[in-house]
Enzyme design. Structure first.
Site, mmCIF file in Angstrom:
data_model
loop_
_atom_site.group_PDB
_atom_site.id
_atom_site.type_symbol
_atom_site.label_atom_id
_atom_site.label_comp_id
_atom_site.label_asym_id
_atom_site.label_seq_id
_atom_site.Cartn_x
_atom_site.Cartn_y
_atom_site.Cartn_z
ATOM 1 N N GLY A 149 56.347 -76.286 -9.581
ATOM 2 C CA GLY A 149 55.389 -76.076 -10.650
ATOM 3 C C GLY A 149 55.918 -76.593 -11.976
ATOM 4 O O GLY A 149 57.122 -76.836 -12.135
ATOM 5 N N CYS A 150 55.024 -76.716 -12.943
ATOM 6 C CA CYS A 150 55.406 -77.301 -14.233
ATOM 7 C C CYS A 150 56.308 -76.364 -15.035
ATOM 8 O O CYS A 150 57.380 -76.779 -15.506
ATOM 9 C CB CYS A 150 54.159 -77.691 -15.023
ATOM 10 S SG CYS A 150 52.891 -76.397 -15.126
ATOM 11 N N TYR A 151 55.899 -75.104 -15.202
ATOM 12 C CA TYR A 151 56.763 -74.165 -15.910
ATOM 13 C C TYR A 151 58.122 -74.012 -15.215
ATOM 14 O O TYR A 151 59.170 -74.099 -15.875
ATOM 15 C CB TYR A 151 56.093 -72.786 -16.014
ATOM 16 C CG TYR A 151 55.017 -72.655 -17.068
ATOM 17 C CD1 TYR A 151 55.250 -72.982 -18.403
ATOM 18 C CD2 TYR A 151 53.759 -72.158 -16.737
ATOM 19 C CE1 TYR A 151 54.261 -72.828 -19.368
ATOM 20 C CE2 TYR A 151 52.763 -71.999 -17.695
ATOM 21 C CZ TYR A 151 53.019 -72.343 -19.011
ATOM 22 O OH TYR A 151 52.037 -72.185 -19.967
#
Length: 344
Positions: A147-149
């Site tokens: 995921g990005c975070y």
């Protein structure tokens, strides 16, 4: 030439894959799919692609028949069935969704409200942040793209977690994301009048990326790590900046912390440890696969303050997925990703 199919090509991450793969010297898009726009050309949906990619959006089964690898840019709960079809046909899959990120089926059910229907597939998958886990890829047919975070946070904290300098608790992560992180679906908080000229946290201490963050940090530290994670919505299109606060087990100067980070990432092209005294800014990584990290020491409180910036659509999604494809097929990791961030 690697034959690539993209399922979910009209989502933000999907169309970013289409954009980036136009510049890949060893891969070609052989098919794209979208349930919402099947039968239309992608340039009808995204006019910026007119004359560059005018491919017609097809059914996903047609893509599997003519691809070496499928990128799945789908909401959680939809990639398992696609992965099963791919594995049965000898086609590799890189999932940009959440279905192959968590080791624990119980955690997946807790945070996503669904169950693993094809449990045997998870034994054939691997979660890979390339700079930290490339050695864990051993030919598995499925890669769970992070995921990005979690990407911005894991890259920001990895040198500290591996060094053993952080205390077991007290890690606080304050992250801000551009609106594209919420996807194309309509929502009240991403409606223009509500997000423009506004700034606020959301899903405070309850975001679905929390178990993925803790899973990765625990593996890096070799022990269970819990964090306080609070995301915020920035009124910008793209980018993530994470400011991370970690209590230290010993008094360490800013110079010593900086040296630790420089050594850790010395051979990593896509992680730029900024000079001491500089501060990472999401503007400087926009449209690129870079992660910029600035290192700071709060000697008054005995905490390290780490700032990590990425483009959530590139290093946080499509760019990292292509980096993982390059690992999967034995190419140089920067192949097709050598983009210079714009100055403004």
């Amino acid at each position: 030439m690697i034959k690539v199919g993209i399922v979910g090509a009209t989502g933000y991450a999907g169309v970013e894959l289409v954009r980036l793969l136009q510049s890949h010297p060893d891969a070609e898009i052989t098919g794209i799919s979208s349930v919402s726009y099947e039968g239309k050309s992608i340039s009808e949906v995204y006019p910026n692609l007119y004359g560059i990619c005018d491919d017609t959006l097809e059914a996903e089964d047609k893509l599997i028949e003519k691809s070496d690898v499928i990128f799945a840019s789908l909401p959680h709960g939809l990639s398992e069935k696609l992965a099963k079809k791919c594995v049965e046909k000898g086609v590799k899959l890189i999932d940009l969704g959440a279905d192959f990120r968590l080791d624990s089926a119980e955690e997946y059910t807790k945070w996503y409200g669904k169950t693993y229907e094809e449990k045997q597939l998870h034994e054939k998958s691997v979660y890979v942040i390339p700079e930290l886990m490339r050695a864990e890829y051993k030919g598995q047919p499925i890669i769970g793209n992070p995921g990005c975070y979690p990407t911005s946070i894991a890259l920001g904290l990895a040198p500290l977690m591996k060094s053993g300098l952080t205390k077991d608790d007290g890690i606080v992560i304050d992250s801000k994301s551009g609106v594209t992180g919420a996807g194309r679906g309509l929502a009240d908080n991403t409606h223009y009048p509500n997000c423009n000229e506004a700034f606020s946290p959301y899903k405070v201490a309850a975001h679905r990326h929390t178990p993925e963050i803790e899973q990765t940090l625990s593996k890096l530290a070799g022990k269970k790590v819990n964090v306080t994670f609070v995301p915020h919505l920035l009124p910008v299109n793209r980018g993530i900046i994470s400011t991370i606060y970690a209590s230290l087990t010993a008094q360490v100067s800013a110079a010593e912390l900086h040296a630790l980070y420089e050594k850790f990432y010395a051979r990593e092209k896509f992680v730029r440890v900024l000079p001491l005294g500089k501060v990472a800014n999401l503007r400087d990584v926009k449209y690129s696969n870079y992660c910029d990290i600035s290192v700071h020491a709060d000697e008054h409180t005995g905490r390290a303050v780490i700032v990590s910036a990425i483009d959530n659509m590139v290093k946080g999604a499509a760019g990292q997925a292509i980096q993982n494809m390059n690992i999967m097929f034995g190419l140089k990791e920067d192949c097709g990703l050598d983009f210079v961030p714009p100055a403004f």
